[in-house]
Design a protein around this motif. Structure first.
Motif, PDB file in Angstrom:
ATOM      1  N   THR A  56       0.864  -1.335   0.194  1.00 34.44           N
ATOM      2  CA  THR A  56      -0.107   0.057  -0.208  1.00 34.44           C
ATOM      3  C   THR A  56       0.946   1.370  -0.067  1.00 34.44           C
ATOM      4  O   THR A  56       0.275   2.268  -0.346  1.00 34.44           O
ATOM      5  N   GLY A  57       2.177   1.055   0.583  1.00 36.41           N
ATOM      6  CA  GLY A  57       3.031   2.170   0.555  1.00 36.41           C
ATOM      7  C   GLY A  57       2.779   2.956   1.835  1.00 36.41           C
ATOM      8  O   GLY A  57       3.416   4.192   2.247  1.00 36.41           O
ATOM      9  N   SER A  58       2.003   2.463   2.770  1.00 38.82           N
ATOM     10  CA  SER A  58       1.976   3.070   4.226  1.00 38.82           C
ATOM     11  C   SER A  58       3.315   3.017   4.916  1.00 38.82           C
ATOM     12  O   SER A  58       3.445   3.791   5.884  1.00 38.82           O
ATOM     13  N   ILE A  59       4.187   2.068   4.420  1.00 43.08           N
ATOM     14  CA  ILE A  59       5.448   1.978   4.837  1.00 43.08           C
ATOM     15  C   ILE A  59       6.340   3.161   4.709  1.00 43.08           C
ATOM     16  O   ILE A  59       7.408   3.432   5.362  1.00 43.08           O
ATOM     17  N   ASP A  60       6.209   4.082   3.631  1.00 42.50           N
ATOM     18  CA  ASP A  60       6.944   4.853   3.200  1.00 42.50           C
ATOM     19  C   ASP A  60       6.741   6.234   3.812  1.00 42.50           C
ATOM     20  O   ASP A  60       6.570   7.087   3.142  1.00 42.50           O
ATOM     21  N   GLU A  61       6.981   6.426   5.197  1.00 40.23           N
ATOM     22  CA  GLU A  61       6.705   7.679   5.823  1.00 40.23           C
ATOM     23  C   GLU A  61       7.783   8.013   6.567  1.00 40.23           C
ATOM     24  O   GLU A  61       8.387   7.133   7.357  1.00 40.23           O
ATOM     25  N   TRP A  62       8.072   9.346   6.631  1.00 39.86           N
ATOM     26  CA  TRP A  62       9.370   9.721   7.306  1.00 39.86           C
ATOM     27  C   TRP A  62       8.992  10.995   7.974  1.00 39.86           C
ATOM     28  O   TRP A  62       8.354  11.858   7.562  1.00 39.86           O
ATOM     29  N   ARG A  63       9.845  11.383   8.986  1.00 39.23           N
ATOM     30  CA  ARG A  63       9.616  12.550   9.760  1.00 39.23           C
ATOM     31  C   ARG A  63      10.944  13.017  10.230  1.00 39.23           C
ATOM     32  O   ARG A  63      11.666  11.974  10.719  1.00 39.23           O
ATOM     33  N   VAL A  64      11.294  14.318  10.244  1.00 34.50           N
ATOM     34  CA  VAL A  64      12.616  14.966  11.208  1.00 34.50           C
ATOM     35  C   VAL A  64      11.980  15.217  12.273  1.00 34.50           C
ATOM     36  O   VAL A  64      11.286  16.012  12.509  1.00 34.50           O
ATOM     37  N   VAL A  65      12.512  14.624  13.270  1.00 35.22           N
ATOM     38  CA  VAL A  65      12.053  14.779  14.900  1.00 35.22           C
ATOM     39  C   VAL A  65      13.429  15.177  15.660  1.00 35.22           C
ATOM     40  O   VAL A  65      14.495  14.841  15.522  1.00 35.22           O
ATOM     41  N   ARG A  66      13.226  15.876  16.814  1.00 38.42           N
ATOM     42  CA  ARG A  66      14.154  16.305  17.778  1.00 38.42           C
ATOM     43  C   ARG A  66      14.142  15.099  18.977  1.00 38.42           C
ATOM     44  O   ARG A  66      15.130  14.691  19.384  1.00 38.42           O
TER      45      ARG A  66
END
Ligand code: A2P
Length: 398
Positions: A56-66
């Protein structure tokens, strides 16, 4: 101020809980509970092995976090958090802001590299219910019927299985899937994980206004769940999870033109789309064009019923690869033969594309789209990304 880092996450609204990513991850960075599948930020090394296997592409999630979202945070997600605003400086006045901003921009760019945009549901699709039942709290269904769809002498045993939910709510939309939990335990003595199957009936039931649904299941050699499902008898009880899937959905807009491309049991959601439009719209709709690949007519699920659907509702191109004496033909080959019709669809902003079935067909279908689009002066990758961003391009392959 702590240093920002990239974090890999999974979108719980889109994930269909097939656990393929977890099985693919060789370093054990992906795990699940009864609600969500999550990525351990302490272990994930961004190797990207899990990205292409996700249907589904649900795996392709990214965030930049502190501060990384912990496993507990992720188990509690019902939707993904927005990217936090990294330009806020916090209390540390000595930070070199310019260098800091550059670092953030680079991380964000890297985090989103190659994703091609997030899969979206069609703008006019109804809102789906997801994850109502899980392995800890499954729904019990009763088998109402189990019929062979392929010729008895064909090499594939594909079944049409009808499940009845009695008084239990099971709100589903066309294009969604459910999980079936096979009884027993795996080699490690743990209960089997649910296996995912696309629903092949429309939202109001296999039989209108009965609380039932159908699945299209192919018996796989040594397949724990497919053999279990294909052997089910009328009256048997089955443990069900789901429903799952929030993007591969039918647009409600009657003018939407659908281009459906499938192989084998990938036809399941398209049967649901067709029945929904047949029941609600009749001939008064934008139309559907389907390229359906199978080994032979006797191997093509729903061959007989499909031939009876009026071509004004569903224009079918049935494509066969193993007819004795005839050349092998795949869906992508027939798309080239029908390139004028495909080009007409590509040029229309009312067109929605759905691809479902064997992963191997994706490359060939992409090539055909590239050639057909180029002939009408369109760059396919740009069009595909636009269509995906508008919820008009959907792929579910396995
Ligand atoms: P093939 O005869 O080469 O196996 P299956 O019956 O295994 O579910 O496959 C459904 C259809 O998809 C078959 O006609 C099969 O052809 C075809 N197929 C296999 N690989 C591809 C591919 N890479 N692209 C398009 N169709 C394919």
């Amino acid at each position: 101020m702590s240093q920002p880092t990239k974090q890999h996450l999974i979108d719980p609204e889109i994930c269909i809980r097939c656990y393929t990513c977890e099985m693919t991850c060789s370093i054990g960075a992906i795990e699940h509970d009864d609600t969500n599948v999550v990525v351990n930020p302490e272990i994930c090394n961004f190797c990207m092995d899990c990205i292409p296997v996700c249907p589904t592409g649900s795996i392709d999630e990214w965030r930049v976090v502190r501060r990384s979202y912990s496993l507990d945070d992720q188990y509690g997600f019902s939707e993904l958090p927005e990217q936090e605003d990294m330009t806020e400086t916090g209390e540390d006045a000595d930070t070199d802001m310019e260098a800091f901003d550059d670092a953030i921009a680079a991380l964000l760019a890297e985090a989103h590299k190659g994703t091609g945009g997030k899969a979206k549901a069609p703008a006019s699709a109804a809102k789906p219910t997801i994850n109502l039942y899980n392995p800890g709290k499954p729904a019990g269904a009763t088998v109402q019927g189990n019929y062979r769809l392929t010729d008895v002498d064909s090499d594939a045993d594909v079944r049409h299985v009808i499940l009845n939910f009695g008084s239990l709510p099971m709100p589903v939309l066309e294009g969604q899937s459910i999980g079936i939990i096979p009884p027993g335990t795996d080699d490690d003595g743990k209960p089997h994980l649910p296996r995912l199957y696309s629903i092949s009936s429309p939202r109001d039931g296999e039989r209108p206004n009965f609380n039932n649904l159908s699945l299209t299941v192919k018996r796989e050699e040594k397949g724990v769940c497919s053999n279990y499902v294909c052997d089910l008898k009328k009256g048997d009880s089955v443990q069900v999870t789901g429903p799952f899937g929030a993007t591969f959905l039918l647009p409600e807009d009657p003018r939407a033109r659908l281009l459906l491309i499938c192989t084998g049991t990938g036809s399941a959601p398209f049967r649901a789309f067709t029945m929904r439009r047949q029941r609600t719209l009749g001939a008064n709709q934008g139309g559907m064009t389907m390229f359906f690949g199978a080994r032979s007519p006797g191997n093509l699920p729903y061959f007989g019923p499909l031939k009876k659907v009026p071509q004004t509702l569903l224009h079918t191109h049935m494509v066969f690869s193993r007819i004795p004496g005839a050349p092998k033909e795949y869906v992508q080959d027939r798309m080239m033969v029908e390139q004028e019709a495909v080009a007409d669809l590509l040029a229309d902003p009312n067109t929605h594309i759905y691809i479902c079935g064997l992963r191997g067909m994706e490359e060939g279908v992409e090539k055909s789209f590239t050639n057909i689009a180029a002939d009408i002066g369109i760059e396919w990758q740009n069009l595909r990304d636009t269509m995906r961003g508008e919820g008009r391009y959907h792929v579910e392959t396995y």
